[in-house]
Design a protein around this motif. Sequence first.
Motif, PDB file in Angstrom:
ATOM      1  N   ARG A  29     -52.727  48.252   7.968  1.00 36.47           N
ATOM      2  CA  ARG A  29     -51.861  47.352   8.751  1.00 36.47           C
ATOM      3  C   ARG A  29     -50.407  47.572   8.352  1.00 36.47           C
ATOM      4  O   ARG A  29     -50.091  47.712   7.163  1.00 36.47           O
TER       5      ARG A  29
ATOM      6  N   TRP B 279     -52.894  41.019   4.074  1.00 36.44           N
ATOM      7  CA  TRP B 279     -54.338  40.882   4.233  1.00 36.44           C
ATOM      8  C   TRP B 279     -55.090  41.113   2.924  1.00 36.44           C
ATOM      9  O   TRP B 279     -55.936  40.342   2.546  1.00 36.44           O
ATOM     10  N   CYS B 280     -54.758  42.201   2.223  1.00 39.89           N
ATOM     11  CA  CYS B 280     -55.580  42.614   1.074  1.00 39.89           C
ATOM     12  C   CYS B 280     -55.076  42.047  -0.249  1.00 39.89           C
ATOM     13  O   CYS B 280     -55.763  42.147  -1.256  1.00 39.89           O
TER      14      CYS B 280
ATOM     15  N   TRP C 219     -65.713  44.448   4.909  1.00 38.88           N
ATOM     16  CA  TRP C 219     -64.415  44.153   5.549  1.00 38.88           C
ATOM     17  C   TRP C 219     -63.444  45.291   5.237  1.00 38.88           C
ATOM     18  O   TRP C 219     -63.240  45.665   4.086  1.00 38.88           O
ATOM     19  N   LEU C 220     -62.854  45.871   6.271  1.00 39.33           N
ATOM     20  CA  LEU C 220     -61.872  46.941   6.051  1.00 39.33           C
ATOM     21  C   LEU C 220     -60.480  46.523   6.491  1.00 39.33           C
ATOM     22  O   LEU C 220     -59.491  47.105   6.059  1.00 39.33           O
ATOM     23  N   GLY C 221     -60.411  45.553   7.364  1.00 40.17           N
ATOM     24  CA  GLY C 221     -59.131  45.119   7.887  1.00 40.17           C
ATOM     25  C   GLY C 221     -59.394  43.909   8.764  1.00 40.17           C
ATOM     26  O   GLY C 221     -60.548  43.544   8.985  1.00 40.17           O
ATOM     27  N   PRO C 222     -58.316  43.303   9.262  1.00 38.13           N
ATOM     28  CA  PRO C 222     -58.498  42.068  10.031  1.00 38.13           C
ATOM     29  C   PRO C 222     -59.331  42.260  11.298  1.00 38.13           C
ATOM     30  O   PRO C 222     -59.869  41.290  11.810  1.00 38.13           O
ATOM     31  N   ASP C 223     -59.457  43.508  11.779  1.00 36.47           N
ATOM     32  CA  ASP C 223     -60.309  43.729  12.955  1.00 36.47           C
ATOM     33  C   ASP C 223     -61.178  44.973  12.759  1.00 36.47           C
ATOM     34  O   ASP C 223     -61.516  45.658  13.700  1.00 36.47           O
ATOM     35  N   GLU C 224     -61.487  45.243  11.503  1.00 31.89           N
ATOM     36  CA  GLU C 224     -62.208  46.493  11.232  1.00 31.89           C
ATOM     37  C   GLU C 224     -63.251  46.286  10.137  1.00 31.89           C
ATOM     38  O   GLU C 224     -62.980  45.643   9.125  1.00 31.89           O
TER      39      GLU C 224
ATOM     40  N   THR D  56     -59.452  55.315  15.914  1.00 34.50           N
ATOM     41  CA  THR D  56     -60.347  55.553  14.784  1.00 34.50           C
ATOM     42  C   THR D  56     -60.348  57.043  14.461  1.00 34.50           C
ATOM     43  O   THR D  56     -60.563  57.868  15.350  1.00 34.50           O
TER      44      THR D  56
ATOM     45  N   GLY E 133     -55.311  51.228   2.427  1.00 30.71           N
ATOM     46  CA  GLY E 133     -56.131  50.026   2.487  1.00 30.71           C
ATOM     47  C   GLY E 133     -56.479  49.692   3.916  1.00 30.71           C
ATOM     48  O   GLY E 133     -57.147  50.474   4.595  1.00 30.71           O
ATOM     49  N   CYS E 134     -55.957  48.562   4.399  1.00 28.34           N
ATOM     50  CA  CYS E 134     -56.356  48.063   5.718  1.00 28.34           C
ATOM     51  C   CYS E 134     -55.594  48.733   6.861  1.00 28.34           C
ATOM     52  O   CYS E 134     -55.843  48.436   8.017  1.00 28.34           O
TER      53      CYS E 134
ATOM     54  N   HIS F 191     -58.112  50.729  20.369  1.00 24.28           N
ATOM     55  CA  HIS F 191     -58.357  50.968  18.953  1.00 24.28           C
ATOM     56  C   HIS F 191     -58.259  52.460  18.671  1.00 24.28           C
ATOM     57  O   HIS F 191     -58.664  53.275  19.496  1.00 24.28           O
TER      58      HIS F 191
ATOM     59  N   ARG G 272     -64.648  48.126  15.301  1.00 20.07           N
ATOM     60  CA  ARG G 272     -63.373  47.456  15.558  1.00 20.07           C
ATOM     61  C   ARG G 272     -63.608  46.358  16.583  1.00 20.07           C
ATOM     62  O   ARG G 272     -64.336  46.569  17.566  1.00 20.07           O
ATOM     63  N   GLY G 273     -62.993  45.245  16.381  1.00 24.78           N
ATOM     64  CA  GLY G 273     -63.136  44.160  17.343  1.00 24.78           C
ATOM     65  C   GLY G 273     -62.503  42.904  16.783  1.00 24.78           C
ATOM     66  O   GLY G 273     -62.075  42.868  15.629  1.00 24.78           O
TER      67      GLY G 273
END
Lengths: 1001, 96, 190
Positions: free
Chosen positions: B65, B8-9, C74-79, A758, B62-63, A756, C37-38
Amino acid sequence: MQSRRLPNGGRIERDRPLRFTFNGRRCEGYAGDTLASALLANGVGVLARSFKYHRPRGIVGSGAEEPNALLQLGRDGYTLPNQRATQVDLYDGLVAASVNCWPGPQFDVGAVTSAFAKLLPAGFYYKTFMWPQRFWGTYERYIRRAAGLGHCPREPDPDIYEKINVHCDVLVIGAGPAGIAAALAAGKSGARVILVDEQSEFGGSLLYREAEIGARSGAEWLRESVAALAEMAEVTLLPRTTAFGYYSHNWLALVERVTDHLSGGAAGQPRQRLWRVRARQVVLATGAIERPLVFCNNDRPGVMLASAVSTYVKRYAVRPGTRAVVFTNNDTAYQTALDLQQAGVAVVAVVDPRDNPRSPLVSAVRRQQGIEVIDGAVVHDVFGRMHVSGVKVAGFDARAATLSGASRRIDCDLLAVSGGWNPTVHLHAQSGARALFDEQRGCFLPGQSVQAERSAGGCNGEFGLKSSLDAGAAAGADAARATGFKPGRKQTYKAPVAAQAEARLLWRVPAQTRVSRAPKQFVDLQNDTSAADLELAVREGFHSIEHVKRYTALGFGTDQGKLGNVNGMAIVAAARGDNPGRPGTTTFRPAYTPVTFGAIAGRELGEFFAPVRKTAMHPWHEARGARFEDVGQWKRPWFYPQAGEDMHQAVNRECLAARNGVAIMDASTLGKIDVRGPDAAAFLDRIYTNSWSALAVGRCRYGLMLGEDGMVMDDGVSARLAEDRFHMTTTTGGAAHVLGWMERWLQTEWPQLRLHLTSVTDQWATIGVVGPKSRDVLRKVCSDIDLDAARFPFMSFREGSVAGVRARVFRISFSGELGFEINVAANYGQGVWEAVMAAGVEFGITPYGTETMHVLRAEKGFIIVGQDTDGSVTPVDLGMDWIVSKRKDFLGRRSLARADCVREGRKQFVGLLTDPPDKVLPEGTQLVDDANAATPVPMIGHVTSSYYSACLQHSIALALVKGGAKRMGETVQAPLADGHVVSATIVDPVFYDREGARHNV
Amino acid sequence: MLHIECPWCGQRDQTEFSYGGEAHIVRPTDPDALSDAQWADYLFMRTNPRGRHREQWCHTSGCRRWFNVVRDTVSYEILAVYRVGETPPDTDAAAD
Amino acid sequence: MSEIELRTPLVAVPGLPYRGRDIEIVEVASQGHVNLRGAARNAVFKDAVQATAGVSLPLAANTASGTQPPCALWLGPDEWLLRLPGEAQAATCVDALDAALAGEFFAASDISSAQTVLRLSGAHARRVLSKGCTLDLHPGVFGAGRCAQTNMAQATVILLPLADAAGGIEVVVRRSFADYLARWLLDASR
Ligand SMILES: [Zn+2]
């Protein structure tokens, strides 16, 4: 003295008189007036001179289409050029002046151009001034002085402009009958609706045309409908708002004139507001603009659109003339004849090229006393220079398209013309759709929609009131339905439908002599483009309408040809022997009407032009009197001058403190990324040129990152916090890009890698403590880390606390001296900084800024990515082969073997020592072997960094020189802008402590 | 101003995204095996179609991605969005 | 934790807190922020977060488990962003997660110093925000329970609508942009 104001009627507020001046003359109008209506009320006929021939011009229209009445408004910083008087709401104290004429529109020196009009055909400038080419600059200066419409303010704009973003289900543009009906239909369904209209009042044609809707008058229906809309919670009403641009994905831009119409603005309110609207559905109800007729001298003041004449009479209670002739090829202008007569203006004739048109309206006019309806005839010329004094009327042979019979003169001071109607298809076309010519109605109509929009009412060729209302209601309901609302039963309106006689298309009235010899028949009034110009362009081979536009300037004005374009296209078609619609339209581009730069800039100026990022210690730097430098979006301390010091002295002092004692700098702006996961090291192996898998926990390493093209992209020192975790740093300016770059590879190419990323840039405040005494200072504030040289070696890091705050301390050096970088949570950054400063007092601790940092690193030959590199420099060019691993693949590696990257003569990174030693070369200076060589002198490189080194007492520079690595000791020349030539010797880029002894203590 | 659907968003303004150029350019597994010309083809050469274009976008604000978009380069219409690793949908059928 | 004074990012901005007509702006400082994250489908990870922070991670995009700390956004699919009442809790939480999830593929970063929160309330709050944000902020679309990462003026932010009747919104902004954004919002509220 409002000599032309009717005693009663109109929508003006007679109890609210307003004073204004025009060219210094005091005038009076009423609230509800536009500047144009007020000028007409005051009897102002001539208010401008034309662009090319300086012919006198008056008001033609009553709205966005106005080509002539472009005035300069306001004074000083508030001044605005090119304001259409027809769209300026009058306010008390308004100051207006003519443009493009001197000393004034009545007597204009530039009008001598008119005498030479024959010498100024289409393309005149292209033909005359383009040769010889090198004189163009001279010509241009004079041409520009002669041209120009108004002047820009010279002072900063004192007003405030703002932007707002909104979403809606249905955006309705135009608040005439169709638009209001659409908004009502959509609004009732509960949809979020925005209704905009460029005028101060909603109503469109209802503001000047009497009507009957259901059992009510048009005015009553309007009042009730607007009140009903205002009651709806999800409906937003925006008068004085122009929808000027229709962009991709139903995103539209509107400009609201919030306080333009108030004298002196309104405290706290912006002058204008730019609305950025994402609309799920759009209803275009933009109406239609009356088309003028093209005949000789049709530009004389007093020739006006019939609809404008009706507007001035009915809406503003102004009489634009005393004795009028109406010239029309269709029925609508017959109403103007009635309006004029009702207002006490003598209508002496209605001239109509149709043979015996029959309709209730025509009959009504025929019944009027004193109005002679001359059918089968045209107005083919105009008498009067400064103003219409009469017209020439002759019979019209439609089949031969010639005049027939004798010509007669009719005296008048007003000629109201109508050539039919052009639907306002601008926004439809801007949305990407194509307007199509409708042979039957003789106009361009919206074609197939390509975005979620539909047209209703006049802009869709539905010119009758009932058809407009019904089409509007249907469009509003359909739009609401398309966004998931239930608009209910289809609504139809009750309004009388009057039969109309068919119009006779008339693109150009024949002249008595050949067009090229006849008085000018203007097509585009703003640009003085005449029918003869268009025909000449076609003769000279310009057949595409886009080419004709550029050759003749047709439609190039601030009005974008709202009046002239369709006539012009038809005239071009005729000259080509085509059908009128065949050439098509030129491209409709935003903005529909001009938009001020203020509205486009909004608040993004001054301190809000770009974000200013500040570190946690920023207030301390400010208090200490630091001078700041912009690095990316950051403000970084540049240097800290003491009393009486200039930059040079301050930097010398700071440098010597770092070399001889101890100095401190804020390095918080470095990008920091937490790289965490089982594959973290494997990932860094692919990102950096050197190896990271073998780095021991607790150690740091310098890394270089390349683009896939092999060019240096970023660098920084990263530390291994744990087997699966790295604290990575990037350059200040590259932080966001590097994170994005790594995420991209991770997500799109190597999603199987488990790690990850960050960003922790903002989490850590970073304090660099540098110099031989840095360990002594640190020892005073850090008790839980063993700072001993052997147990905390160079290029390693420790976790512990500094001044009682949890910290990561790195023993690294960008200066060549013993140095530590303390990272603490930014909320405590300034506190820890102050504690370190206090601990350092006894050692003379000196804060230093980016300039000193640059000097110190340059003395050591350390690069700064983006300064010493420019995206075309490989690690080999930099002499940094040592950091490029041969044992693994990494991004950019293959490119290093490309033929161009291994060729001889690439620019290579070297040091320069100048002669004389105190001469500091400007960064960017080009280097040559022989400044006296024949031009063009071959360039061999350039200076990338250059400073005075107080420590070495010598000017030093870093440079990229072709084949430089093999030219050590050779001399190059640096020609300066001031004509001097400085010699410099190529040396190794490491100027100071080549063995690296100083940081290893 | 494009309105782009992040997988996603959801629908967001173009200003939240960054553009990444043509999608489905696969990095060669063994760059050393490639000639300069082959490497240059991977590195520099991109299609520039008039019409449907498969391209990468990142929801930067945003996300964060990366994802793929099929966009018409003439009308700017977005015909499909799909995640990295997903097969491109058949937009011919959808668009015609 | 120490004698060293905590300084919030907005301590030096003149005009804060701001109380204008139908708009109030205050900094909600010194809360705990943890970037998490996870894998959402990893039960061990989710359970550890539940046990440590007392929140269950929202799995639907653009939603939040609550409007006040402790809550997860929720910030993202894994965040996710964990919001905790104070920054000490954030440090404790990260340490506890590191201990509980040793060997798991996840990341927890204490970013309490990296960002701060501006709370806008009052009838004009959303209109002020709309001047710098392209999201649809209509209360019917963006109400309590939702969250979004987006742009505000030229800064990246996280928006969290509050549960109050007036439709207030909290704006999470990076520390280095906070001064700029606060001044921008004050200007937009004028
Ligand atoms: Zn997204």
